[in-house]
Motif scaffolding. Structure first.
Motif, PDB file in Angstrom:
ATOM      1  N   THR A 167       0.835  -1.199   0.000  1.00  0.00           N
ATOM      2  CA  THR A 167       0.000   0.000   0.000  1.00  0.00           C
ATOM      3  C   THR A 167       0.869   1.249   0.000  1.00  0.00           C
ATOM      4  O   THR A 167       0.664   2.170  -0.797  1.00  0.00           O
ATOM      5  N   ALA A 168       1.848   1.290   0.906  1.00  0.00           N
ATOM      6  CA  ALA A 168       2.751   2.445   0.970  1.00  0.00           C
ATOM      7  C   ALA A 168       3.561   2.574  -0.317  1.00  0.00           C
ATOM      8  O   ALA A 168       3.727   3.677  -0.859  1.00  0.00           O
ATOM      9  N   SER A 169       4.041   1.462  -0.831  1.00  0.00           N
ATOM     10  CA  SER A 169       4.846   1.482  -2.058  1.00  0.00           C
ATOM     11  C   SER A 169       4.053   1.949  -3.272  1.00  0.00           C
ATOM     12  O   SER A 169       4.606   2.596  -4.162  1.00  0.00           O
ATOM     13  N   SER A 170       2.768   1.638  -3.303  1.00  0.00           N
ATOM     14  CA  SER A 170       1.952   2.036  -4.459  1.00  0.00           C
ATOM     15  C   SER A 170       1.848   3.557  -4.582  1.00  0.00           C
ATOM     16  O   SER A 170       1.644   4.076  -5.674  1.00  0.00           O
ATOM     17  N   VAL A 171       2.005   4.250  -3.466  1.00  0.00           N
ATOM     18  CA  VAL A 171       1.974   5.708  -3.476  1.00  0.00           C
ATOM     19  C   VAL A 171       3.392   6.265  -3.637  1.00  0.00           C
ATOM     20  O   VAL A 171       3.601   7.275  -4.300  1.00  0.00           O
ATOM     21  N   THR A 172       4.349   5.592  -3.047  1.00  0.00           N
ATOM     22  CA  THR A 172       5.733   6.079  -3.007  1.00  0.00           C
ATOM     23  C   THR A 172       6.453   5.917  -4.345  1.00  0.00           C
ATOM     24  O   THR A 172       7.045   6.871  -4.860  1.00  0.00           O
ATOM     25  N   LEU A 173       6.445   4.726  -4.878  1.00  0.00           N
ATOM     26  CA  LEU A 173       7.266   4.427  -6.063  1.00  0.00           C
ATOM     27  C   LEU A 173       7.003   5.337  -7.259  1.00  0.00           C
ATOM     28  O   LEU A 173       7.965   5.780  -7.903  1.00  0.00           O
ATOM     29  N   PRO A 174       5.759   5.663  -7.583  1.00  0.00           N
ATOM     30  CA  PRO A 174       5.551   6.557  -8.723  1.00  0.00           C
ATOM     31  C   PRO A 174       6.140   7.968  -8.525  1.00  0.00           C
ATOM     32  O   PRO A 174       6.397   8.669  -9.496  1.00  0.00           O
ATOM     33  N   GLN A 175       6.363   8.350  -7.280  1.00  0.00           N
ATOM     34  CA  GLN A 175       6.854   9.694  -6.987  1.00  0.00           C
ATOM     35  C   GLN A 175       8.376   9.789  -6.945  1.00  0.00           C
ATOM     36  O   GLN A 175       8.923  10.887  -6.976  1.00  0.00           O
ATOM     37  N   ILE A 176       9.065   8.669  -6.877  1.00  0.00           N
ATOM     38  CA  ILE A 176      10.530   8.680  -6.722  1.00  0.00           C
ATOM     39  C   ILE A 176      11.208   9.391  -7.898  1.00  0.00           C
ATOM     40  O   ILE A 176      12.090  10.220  -7.698  1.00  0.00           O
ATOM     41  N   SER A 212       3.389   7.618   4.167  1.00  0.00           N
ATOM     42  CA  SER A 212       3.621   7.566   2.723  1.00  0.00           C
ATOM     43  C   SER A 212       2.528   8.298   1.956  1.00  0.00           C
ATOM     44  O   SER A 212       2.805   9.008   0.981  1.00  0.00           O
ATOM     45  N   LEU A 213       1.293   8.126   2.398  1.00  0.00           N
ATOM     46  CA  LEU A 213       0.175   8.803   1.735  1.00  0.00           C
ATOM     47  C   LEU A 213       0.309  10.323   1.844  1.00  0.00           C
ATOM     48  O   LEU A 213       0.027  11.042   0.886  1.00  0.00           O
ATOM     49  N   ILE A 214       0.747  10.800   2.998  1.00  0.00           N
ATOM     50  CA  ILE A 214       0.881  12.247   3.202  1.00  0.00           C
ATOM     51  C   ILE A 214       2.121  12.783   2.493  1.00  0.00           C
ATOM     52  O   ILE A 214       2.040  13.769   1.749  1.00  0.00           O
ATOM     53  N   PHE A 215       3.284  12.145   2.730  1.00  0.00           N
ATOM     54  CA  PHE A 215       4.529  12.664   2.159  1.00  0.00           C
ATOM     55  C   PHE A 215       4.530  12.565   0.642  1.00  0.00           C
ATOM     56  O   PHE A 215       4.736  13.551  -0.057  1.00  0.00           O
ATOM     57  N   PHE A 216       4.303  11.371   0.127  1.00  0.00           N
ATOM     58  CA  PHE A 216       4.378  11.153  -1.314  1.00  0.00           C
ATOM     59  C   PHE A 216       3.054  11.412  -2.032  1.00  0.00           C
ATOM     60  O   PHE A 216       3.035  12.040  -3.091  1.00  0.00           O
ATOM     61  N   GLY A 217       1.954  10.911  -1.486  1.00  0.00           N
ATOM     62  CA  GLY A 217       0.664  11.067  -2.152  1.00  0.00           C
ATOM     63  C   GLY A 217       0.189  12.507  -2.180  1.00  0.00           C
ATOM     64  O   GLY A 217      -0.238  13.013  -3.220  1.00  0.00           O
TER      65      GLY A 217
END
Length: 181
Positions: free
Chosen positions: A45-54, A118-123
């Motif tokens: 779940t966290a990775s699904s939001v994080t990885l696209p933003q890297i 992750s949702l807040i920082f990256f999403g």
């Protein structure tokens, strides 16, 4: 050196002993699998939001000198999530769901806060709000570490690297917020 030997001995004893009050070995292994799946779902779940933003938003941020290379995050989080799953299982194995209700509730809380960060920082692309949230995560991880240690010392020790990483991540998050605010 004695501490390392004692920790190794505790780990060996923990995995070889028959389950305590939790029933059969098969049920114990099933619960280990349940804890692994639970943290894997949190990770995914966290990775699904994080990885696209890297490669996008995150790549464009100014970062402090102590920011680790991106490739390091995957192996570190994999190890941390594995230790979380084992720690949760050890606590369950020692006391069962009813006997470890508050410790396992803290486990669930820190896992939810882990995803939320992750949702807040990256999403939401909000380092400031994420910094506030990571302080709650840090407190929840610390409380879980203490609660787990009281039930099964090895479970508490398995949470220490996670507590250290979240401490480092909080400083890193704060620096990113400062540099980009």
């Amino acid at each position: 050196m004695g501490d390392v030997t004692d920790l190794s001995s505790m780990m060996t004893q923990t995995f070889l002993d028959e389950p305590g009050r939790t029933g059969s070995r098969g049920r114990s292994l099933l619960m280990l699998l349940a804890f692994v799946i639970l943290v894997a779902v949190a990770s995914a779940t966290a990775s699904s939001v994080t990885l696209p933003q890297i490669g996008g938003w995150y790549a464009g941020l100014e970062k402090p000198w102590f920011n680790p290379p991106n490739w390091l995050f995957g192996p570190v989080w994999t190890a941390l999530y594995a230790m979380m799953a084992i720690a949760g299982w050890l606590v369950w194995r020692e006391r069962g769901l009813n006997g470890a209700r508050s410790a396992l509730a803290l486990f669930g809380l820190q896992l939810a806060l882990n995803i939320l960060w992750s949702l807040i920082f990256f999403g939401l692309e909000s380092p400031g709000a994420a910094f506030i949230e990571i302080t709650a995560l840090w407190a929840a991880v610390g409380a879980t570490t203490v609660a787990f240690r009281r039930i099964k010392p090895l479970a508490g020790w398995l949470f220490v690297p996670y507590l250290l990483w979240v401490s480092y991540a909080a400083v890193l998050n704060g620096a990113v917020w400062w540099l980009n605010g």
